[in-house]
Design a protein around this motif. Structure first.
Motif, PDB file in Angstrom:
ATOM      1  N   ILE A  91      41.584  31.309  39.487  1.00  0.00           N
ATOM      2  CA  ILE A  91      41.837  31.556  37.970  1.00  0.00           C
ATOM      3  C   ILE A  91      40.364  32.013  37.472  1.00  0.00           C
ATOM      4  O   ILE A  91      40.236  32.930  36.749  1.00  0.00           O
ATOM      5  N   ILE A  92      39.394  31.805  38.434  1.00  0.00           N
ATOM      6  CA  ILE A  92      38.104  32.333  38.113  1.00  0.00           C
ATOM      7  C   ILE A  92      38.005  33.803  38.281  1.00  0.00           C
ATOM      8  O   ILE A  92      37.349  34.744  37.465  1.00  0.00           O
TER       9      ILE A  92
ATOM     10  N   PRO B 148      41.103  47.988  36.626  1.00  0.00           N
ATOM     11  CA  PRO B 148      40.194  48.917  36.881  1.00  0.00           C
ATOM     12  C   PRO B 148      40.415  49.499  38.577  1.00  0.00           C
ATOM     13  O   PRO B 148      40.588  48.496  39.193  1.00  0.00           O
ATOM     14  N   ASN B 149      39.650  50.473  38.637  1.00  0.00           N
ATOM     15  CA  ASN B 149      39.818  50.961  40.358  1.00  0.00           C
ATOM     16  C   ASN B 149      38.531  50.676  40.899  1.00  0.00           C
ATOM     17  O   ASN B 149      38.526  50.723  42.059  1.00  0.00           O
TER      18      ASN B 149
ATOM     19  N   LEU C 213      38.589  39.635  36.801  1.00  0.00           N
ATOM     20  CA  LEU C 213      39.409  40.598  36.645  1.00  0.00           C
ATOM     21  C   LEU C 213      39.498  40.945  35.117  1.00  0.00           C
ATOM     22  O   LEU C 213      39.440  42.260  35.067  1.00  0.00           O
ATOM     23  N   ALA C 214      40.062  39.920  34.472  1.00  0.00           N
ATOM     24  CA  ALA C 214      40.345  40.297  32.901  1.00  0.00           C
ATOM     25  C   ALA C 214      39.101  40.864  32.395  1.00  0.00           C
ATOM     26  O   ALA C 214      39.436  41.687  31.495  1.00  0.00           O
TER      27      ALA C 214
ATOM     28  N   LYS D 109      43.508  38.469  26.303  1.00  0.00           N
ATOM     29  CA  LYS D 109      44.853  39.398  26.146  1.00  0.00           C
ATOM     30  C   LYS D 109      45.294  40.050  27.238  1.00  0.00           C
ATOM     31  O   LYS D 109      45.940  41.184  27.051  1.00  0.00           O
ATOM     32  N   VAL D 110      44.990  39.630  28.503  1.00  0.00           N
ATOM     33  CA  VAL D 110      45.247  40.295  29.671  1.00  0.00           C
ATOM     34  C   VAL D 110      46.559  39.601  30.352  1.00  0.00           C
ATOM     35  O   VAL D 110      46.325  38.472  30.406  1.00  0.00           O
ATOM     36  N   TRP D 111      47.566  40.412  30.476  1.00  0.00           N
ATOM     37  CA  TRP D 111      48.878  39.961  31.378  1.00  0.00           C
ATOM     38  C   TRP D 111      49.389  38.718  30.501  1.00  0.00           C
ATOM     39  O   TRP D 111      49.451  37.745  31.299  1.00  0.00           O
ATOM     40  N   PRO D 112      49.720  38.685  29.408  1.00  0.00           N
ATOM     41  CA  PRO D 112      49.991  37.271  28.586  1.00  0.00           C
ATOM     42  C   PRO D 112      51.212  36.741  29.221  1.00  0.00           C
ATOM     43  O   PRO D 112      51.310  35.662  29.176  1.00  0.00           O
TER      44      PRO D 112
END
Length: 214
Positions: free
Chosen positions: A198-199, A6-7, A204-205, A74-77
């Motif tokens: 990773i947090i 997202p922006n 972000l995810a 399921k973000v950037w798998p």
């Protein structure tokens, strides 16, 4: 489906809160290492000490978060698969003493290979999707933290923890514990940076999923 980030900007107060929590975490592990040295002389900076246990807990937490990001959000798998393989291999590597002692010598290497090789193979097979995902991820704060953690753990800690360096510094007063403390504590710092990365990726995810569910 490719999910771009997202922006909208992150609120400054939330950023400050996260930075404060990260500072407290770093201060906590530093204090924990000090207390380990003072109150756990029999196991300090060994596989049963605070520092090694914290490394294991940190890496295990990273694995759990990455599994959630990949399998649930399921973000950037493909990117998260490669990150998960790297972190899981590091977690297994940190248990090498127990694998060598209770399973078989170098058995941890077999497990690492079973994780790394199929993961790399899949990413190569999905290389176009991986490159597209990485183009987004490489421009995030998470990527910077992750890269910093990897460089701290796998480059700086190894060079700083060299026996030849500490022999040069301490000369006739050299004792191996100095080398071990330096290397293990810096490794924990690097793993902590990877956890922070990773947090940040998780947050972000969540934003990405929210943006695409509206």
């Amino acid at each position: 489906m490719q999910l771009p980030p997202p922006n909208w900007p992150i609120d400054f107060r939330i950023t400050l809160l996260r930075a404060t929590l990260y500072v407290l975490f770093i201060g906590g592990i530093a204090q924990g290492a000090y207390l380990e040295a003072v109150y756990l002389p029999s196991v300090r900076f060994t596989e049963l000490g605070f520092t090694e246990f914290s490394q294991t807990l940190t890496l295990a937490s990273c694995c759990g978060l990455l599994i959630y990001i990949r399998q649930v959000l399921k973000v950037w798998p493909n990117v998260t698969l490669l990150m998960l393989a790297f972190v899981a291999a590091s977690l297994i590597r940190e248990q090498d003493y127990f694998f060598d002692e209770f399973v078989a010598d170098n058995s941890w290497k077999v497990l690492v290979a079973l994780i790394i090789l199929p993961s790399i193979g899949w990413v190569v097979y999905q290389r176009r999707r991986f490159i597209a995902e990485f183009a987004h991820y490489s421009n995030t704060f998470s990527f910077g933290l992750f890269a910093g953690g990897v460089l701290t753990t796998y480059i700086f800690s190894r060079l700083y923890g060299r026996q030849i360096f500490w022999r040069a510094v301490l000369e006739d007063n050299y004792v191996r514990i100095f080398k071990d403390v330096a290397e293990e504590v810096i490794e924990l710092l690097g793993y902590s940076l990877i956890l922070f990365a990773i947090i940040e990726l998780l947050l972000l995810a969540l934003r990405i999923r929210k943006a695409h569910s509206v």
